[in-house]
Design a protein around this motif. Structure first.
Motif, PDB file in Angstrom:
ATOM      1  N   PRO A  13       0.819  -1.210   0.000  1.00 46.32           N
ATOM      2  CA  PRO A  13       0.000   0.000   0.000  1.00 46.32           C
ATOM      3  C   PRO A  13       0.857   1.265   0.000  1.00 46.32           C
ATOM      4  N   ASN A  14       0.378   2.289  -0.683  1.00 44.28           N
ATOM      5  CA  ASN A  14       0.975   3.616  -0.609  1.00 44.28           C
ATOM      6  C   ASN A  14       0.117   4.397   0.386  1.00 44.28           C
ATOM      7  N   GLY A  15       0.536   4.451   1.618  1.00 39.70           N
ATOM      8  CA  GLY A  15      -0.266   5.098   2.654  1.00 39.70           C
ATOM      9  C   GLY A  15      -0.834   4.055   3.584  1.00 39.70           C
ATOM     10  N   SER A  16      -2.160   4.000   3.684  1.00 39.57           N
ATOM     11  CA  SER A  16      -2.790   3.071   4.615  1.00 39.57           C
ATOM     12  C   SER A  16      -3.262   1.809   3.891  1.00 39.57           C
ATOM     13  N   GLY A  17      -3.483   0.771   4.646  1.00 40.84           N
ATOM     14  CA  GLY A  17      -3.981  -0.482   4.076  1.00 40.84           C
ATOM     15  C   GLY A  17      -2.993  -1.604   4.308  1.00 40.84           C
ATOM     16  N   TYR A  18      -3.344  -2.772   3.863  1.00 39.83           N
ATOM     17  CA  TYR A  18      -2.514  -3.955   4.040  1.00 39.83           C
ATOM     18  C   TYR A  18      -1.944  -4.411   2.708  1.00 39.83           C
ATOM     19  N   GLU A  19      -0.763  -5.005   2.790  1.00 37.12           N
ATOM     20  CA  GLU A  19      -0.160  -5.633   1.617  1.00 37.12           C
ATOM     21  C   GLU A  19      -1.095  -6.736   1.130  1.00 37.12           C
ATOM     22  N   MET A  20      -1.244  -6.857  -0.178  1.00 41.38           N
ATOM     23  CA  MET A  20      -2.107  -7.890  -0.749  1.00 41.38           C
ATOM     24  C   MET A  20      -1.298  -8.716  -1.734  1.00 41.38           C
ATOM     25  N   GLU A  21      -1.577 -10.023  -1.759  1.00 40.31           N
ATOM     26  CA  GLU A  21      -0.942 -10.882  -2.745  1.00 40.31           C
ATOM     27  C   GLU A  21      -2.019 -11.620  -3.526  1.00 40.31           C
ATOM     28  N   PHE A  22      -1.934 -11.521  -4.848  1.00 39.41           N
ATOM     29  CA  PHE A  22      -2.854 -12.195  -5.746  1.00 39.41           C
ATOM     30  C   PHE A  22      -2.092 -13.315  -6.442  1.00 39.41           C
ATOM     31  N   TYR A  23      -2.670 -14.520  -6.458  1.00 40.33           N
ATOM     32  CA  TYR A  23      -2.036 -15.693  -7.049  1.00 40.33           C
ATOM     33  C   TYR A  23      -2.700 -16.043  -8.377  1.00 40.33           C
ATOM     34  N   ASP A  24      -1.976 -16.798  -9.212  1.00 43.65           N
ATOM     35  CA  ASP A  24      -2.477 -17.230 -10.528  1.00 43.65           C
ATOM     36  C   ASP A  24      -3.772 -18.038 -10.440  1.00 43.65           C
ATOM     37  N   ASP A  25      -3.960 -18.760  -9.346  1.00 44.56           N
ATOM     38  CA  ASP A  25      -5.100 -19.681  -9.249  1.00 44.56           C
ATOM     39  C   ASP A  25      -6.400 -19.026  -8.785  1.00 44.56           C
ATOM     40  N   GLY A  26      -6.429 -17.679  -8.680  1.00 49.09           N
ATOM     41  CA  GLY A  26      -7.646 -16.984  -8.267  1.00 49.09           C
ATOM     42  C   GLY A  26      -7.787 -16.834  -6.769  1.00 49.09           C
ATOM     43  N   THR A  27      -6.744 -17.163  -6.008  1.00 44.31           N
ATOM     44  CA  THR A  27      -6.771 -16.948  -4.566  1.00 44.31           C
ATOM     45  C   THR A  27      -5.914 -15.730  -4.242  1.00 44.31           C
ATOM     46  N   MET A  28      -6.133 -15.196  -3.039  1.00 49.15           N
ATOM     47  CA  MET A  28      -5.383 -14.027  -2.600  1.00 49.15           C
ATOM     48  C   MET A  28      -5.226 -14.053  -1.096  1.00 49.15           C
ATOM     49  N   SER A  29      -4.328 -13.224  -0.598  1.00 52.08           N
ATOM     50  CA  SER A  29      -4.159 -13.083   0.845  1.00 52.08           C
ATOM     51  C   SER A  29      -3.838 -11.634   1.171  1.00 52.08           C
ATOM     52  N   SER A  30      -4.236 -11.251   2.384  1.00 43.75           N
ATOM     53  CA  SER A  30      -3.978  -9.915   2.894  1.00 43.75           C
ATOM     54  C   SER A  30      -3.934 -10.010   4.404  1.00 43.75           C
ATOM     55  N   LYS A  31      -2.823  -9.623   4.986  1.00 42.62           N
ATOM     56  CA  LYS A  31      -2.582  -9.720   6.427  1.00 42.62           C
ATOM     57  C   LYS A  31      -2.869 -11.144   6.893  1.00 42.62           C
ATOM     58  N   HIS A  32      -3.920 -11.357   7.676  1.00 48.23           N
ATOM     59  CA  HIS A  32      -4.211 -12.693   8.210  1.00 48.23           C
ATOM     60  C   HIS A  32      -5.381 -13.363   7.488  1.00 48.23           C
ATOM     61  N   GLU A  33      -5.852 -12.771   6.401  1.00 50.27           N
ATOM     62  CA  GLU A  33      -7.018 -13.282   5.681  1.00 50.27           C
ATOM     63  C   GLU A  33      -6.602 -13.903   4.353  1.00 50.27           C
ATOM     64  N   THR A  34      -7.342 -14.912   3.929  1.00 46.81           N
ATOM     65  CA  THR A  34      -7.175 -15.464   2.590  1.00 46.81           C
ATOM     66  C   THR A  34      -8.551 -15.499   1.943  1.00 46.81           C
ATOM     67  N   GLY A  35      -8.576 -15.520   0.650  1.00 45.67           N
ATOM     68  CA  GLY A  35      -9.853 -15.543  -0.047  1.00 45.67           C
ATOM     69  C   GLY A  35      -9.669 -15.818  -1.519  1.00 45.67           C
TER      70      GLY A  35
END
Length: 107
Positions: free
Chosen positions: A37-59
């Motif tokens: 993030p530039n400023g506030s928010g959490y780092e996010m990771e997007f994967y090739d398989d359509g899943t993602m994660s951010s802080k302690h959450e996955t989806g």
């Protein structure tokens, strides 16, 4: 050389140039990767398989055209919806209220 031969050759060269321009202009506009993030928010990771994660959450996520939907991320059944733009190493998420949040791709 006949005029027909020259026209065919010119069309072939122009077609090749058009394909190259399209490929170059597309670049790598993939949302896959780690975004800080530039400023506030959490780092996010997007994967090739359509899943993602951010802080302690996955989806899960899906992109259609320039629209991002985040699903099954612990938001009590809510779907988060954003328009997005990728300009080089910058991801811009725009929510339904028009609020923009910018992220930089981690190298």
């Amino acid at each position: 050389m006949t005029l027909e031969f020259i026209d065919t050759k010119v069309c072939a060269v122009l077609s090749a140039m058009l394909v190259m321009c399209i490929l170059i202009s597309c670049g790598n506009n993939s949302i896959v990767g780690i975004w800080e993030p530039n400023g506030s928010g959490y780092e996010m990771e997007f994967y090739d398989d359509g899943t993602m994660s951010s802080k302690h959450e996955t989806g899960k996520y899906e992109t259609i055209d320039n629209h991002l939907r985040i699903l099954d991320m612990g938001f009590m059944g809510h779907v988060l919806s954003y328009d997005y733009e990728i300009n080089g190493d910058t991801l811009i998420l725009i929510n339904d209220s028009g609020i923009r949040r910018e992220y930089t791709k981690k190298k």
